[in-house]
Design a protein around this motif. Structure first.
Motif, mmCIF file in Angstrom:
data_model
loop_
_atom_site.group_PDB
_atom_site.id
_atom_site.type_symbol
_atom_site.label_atom_id
_atom_site.label_comp_id
_atom_site.label_asym_id
_atom_site.label_seq_id
_atom_site.Cartn_x
_atom_site.Cartn_y
_atom_site.Cartn_z
ATOM 1 N N ILE A 125 56.318 58.074 77.123
ATOM 2 C CA ILE A 125 57.254 59.182 77.355
ATOM 3 C C ILE A 125 56.513 60.492 77.594
ATOM 4 N N ALA A 126 55.192 60.370 77.781
ATOM 5 C CA ALA A 126 54.366 61.568 77.988
ATOM 6 C C ALA A 126 53.688 61.514 79.345
ATOM 7 N N GLU A 127 53.530 62.684 79.942
ATOM 8 C CA GLU A 127 52.731 62.771 81.163
ATOM 9 C C GLU A 127 51.256 62.642 80.816
ATOM 10 N N SER A 128 50.881 63.150 79.644
ATOM 11 C CA SER A 128 49.509 63.000 79.162
ATOM 12 C C SER A 128 49.457 63.250 77.665
ATOM 13 N N ILE A 129 48.448 62.655 77.035
ATOM 14 C CA ILE A 129 48.135 62.895 75.625
ATOM 15 C C ILE A 129 46.616 62.983 75.554
ATOM 16 N N SER A 130 46.131 64.151 75.180
ATOM 17 C CA SER A 130 44.681 64.329 75.108
ATOM 18 C C SER A 130 44.335 65.342 74.027
ATOM 19 N N ALA A 131 43.079 65.311 73.595
ATOM 20 C CA ALA A 131 42.613 66.249 72.577
ATOM 21 C C ALA A 131 41.949 67.437 73.249
ATOM 22 N N GLY A 132 41.895 68.519 72.532
ATOM 23 C CA GLY A 132 41.247 69.716 73.029
ATOM 24 C C GLY A 132 39.748 69.664 72.826
ATOM 25 N N GLY A 133 39.118 70.800 72.956
ATOM 26 C CA GLY A 133 37.678 70.891 72.791
ATOM 27 C C GLY A 133 37.269 72.331 72.524
ATOM 28 N N THR A 134 36.022 72.486 72.135
ATOM 29 C CA THR A 134 35.510 73.800 71.783
ATOM 30 C C THR A 134 34.328 74.178 72.668
ATOM 31 N N PRO A 135 34.433 75.283 73.393
ATOM 32 C CA PRO A 135 33.273 75.761 74.137
ATOM 33 C C PRO A 135 32.151 76.129 73.156
ATOM 34 N N ARG A 136 30.918 76.049 73.605
ATOM 35 C CA ARG A 136 29.785 76.387 72.745
ATOM 36 C C ARG A 136 29.927 77.823 72.244
ATOM 37 N N ARG A 137 29.841 77.979 70.956
ATOM 38 C CA ARG A 137 30.016 79.287 70.317
ATOM 39 C C ARG A 137 28.897 80.269 70.669
ATOM 40 N N ASN A 138 27.712 79.751 70.939
ATOM 41 C CA ASN A 138 26.569 80.630 71.174
ATOM 42 C C ASN A 138 26.483 81.157 72.610
ATOM 43 N N VAL A 139 27.454 80.782 73.451
ATOM 44 C CA VAL A 139 27.468 81.282 74.822
ATOM 45 C C VAL A 139 28.530 82.382 74.910
ATOM 46 N N ALA A 159 45.739 67.334 69.261
ATOM 47 C CA ALA A 159 46.113 66.618 70.488
ATOM 48 C C ALA A 159 47.287 67.348 71.118
ATOM 49 N N GLY A 160 47.268 67.405 72.431
ATOM 50 C CA GLY A 160 48.378 67.983 73.177
ATOM 51 C C GLY A 160 49.140 66.876 73.869
ATOM 52 N N ILE A 161 50.440 66.843 73.664
ATOM 53 C CA ILE A 161 51.303 65.842 74.284
ATOM 54 C C ILE A 161 52.180 66.576 75.297
ATOM 55 N N VAL A 162 52.009 66.247 76.564
ATOM 56 C CA VAL A 162 52.830 66.854 77.607
ATOM 57 C C VAL A 162 53.982 65.886 77.859
ATOM 58 N N PRO A 163 55.193 66.240 77.392
ATOM 59 C CA PRO A 163 56.310 65.300 77.503
ATOM 60 C C PRO A 163 56.825 65.157 78.934
ATOM 61 N N ASN A 164 57.267 63.958 79.257
ATOM 62 C CA ASN A 164 57.967 63.726 80.516
ATOM 63 C C ASN A 164 59.423 64.094 80.259
ATOM 64 N N ASN A 165 59.832 65.275 80.698
ATOM 65 C CA ASN A 165 61.160 65.773 80.371
ATOM 66 C C ASN A 165 62.300 65.030 81.062
#
Length: 188
Positions: A15-29, A101-107
Motif C-alpha cells: 500500500i506504499a509507493e516506497s518504504i526506505s530509511a533516511g541517512g546522515t550526511p557526514r558531520r565533519n563536512v 523509515a519513511g513510508i510514502v503511501p499510495n493514496n
C-alpha cells in the motif's frame, strides 16, 4: 476471525509507493550542514501527528552526497532504531536520519492519516518483531512485510474522523482536569 466486507489484510509494502530509511550526511563536512534549508529529522522531532519543524537542516549538497532521502509532504515516518515506534506525518518535504523509515503511501489505496493511526495501533506488534543487536531495531524487511487491515477508502476516512474527534475530546478532558485540579488552584 471473519473480516468485514471490503476489508483486506495487506503488507505495508503493498500500500506504499516506497518504504526506505533516511541517512546522515557526514558531520565533519561543513557544506552539508552550514546554512542548510532542508529539514533533517531525528526521533526527538517526532512529537506530534504532523511534523513541521526540525532541530537541524542539511544542504542540497548534503542530500546529494549521503544516504539521506527526501521524503515528500504526507510521508508517514516510523522510528526503527533505538526508540522504536515513534510515528508522524511530514508537513513539508524532509529528510531523516537512519533511525527513521519513511513510508510514502499510495493514496489510491490508503488514507495517509489512516496509515498513521494503523501504525500507532500496530506499534506493539511491530516492535515484537524487533531484532536485538547493540540497540533494538526493526529492519526495513520487517516493516515492509508487516500486515495491517484496511477497509475501503471511504471507511478509512470515517474511521480517521472518529479517531480525530476522540483525540480532541481527550485533549479537552486533559485541559479540564488541569483546570479543576485543586492542587493547582491552591497555588494560584
Amino acid at each position: 476471525m471473519k473480516m468485514q466486507d471490503g476489508w483486506t489484510r495487506v503488507k505495508l509494502k503493498d500500500i506504499a509507493e516506497s518504504i526506505s530509511a533516511g541517512g546522515t550526511p557526514r558531520r565533519n563536512v561543513k557544506e552539508y550542514w552550514g546554512n542548510g534549508h532542508i529539514p533533517w529529522l531525528k526521533i526527538s522531532d517526532l512529537k506530534s501527528v504532523y511534523i513541521s519543524k526540525s532541530g537541524e537542516k542539511i544542504t542540497q549538497k548534503g542530500l546529494e552526497n549521503s544516504s539521506a532521502k527526501l521524503f515528500p509532504k504526507g510521508a508517514v515516518l516510523f522510528s526503527i532504531f533505538a526508540t522504536l515506534g515513534a510515528v508522524g506525518i511530514v508537513e513539508k518535504a524532509s529528510t531523516t536520519n537512519q533511525a527513521i523509515a519513511g513510508i510514502v503511501p499510495n493514496n489510491n489505496l490508503i488514507d495517509t492519516k489512516y496509515l498513521y493511526y494503523s501504525l500507532k495501533a500496530e506499534r506493539k506488534n511491530i516492535i515484537a518483531k524487533k531484532t536485538h543487536a547493540t540497540q533494538d531495531n526493526i529492519n526495513l524487511t520487517i516493516l515492509r512485510n508487516h500486515e495491517i487491515f484496511i477497509p475501503p477508502l471511504e471507511t478509512q476516512k470515517k474511521i480517521v474522523s472518529a479517531l480525530e474527534k476522540a483525540e480532541q475530546l481527550k485533549q479537552w478532558r486533559n485541559e479540564s482536569d488541569k483546570l479543576t485540579d485543586w492542587r493547582c488552584l491552591a497555588t494560584q
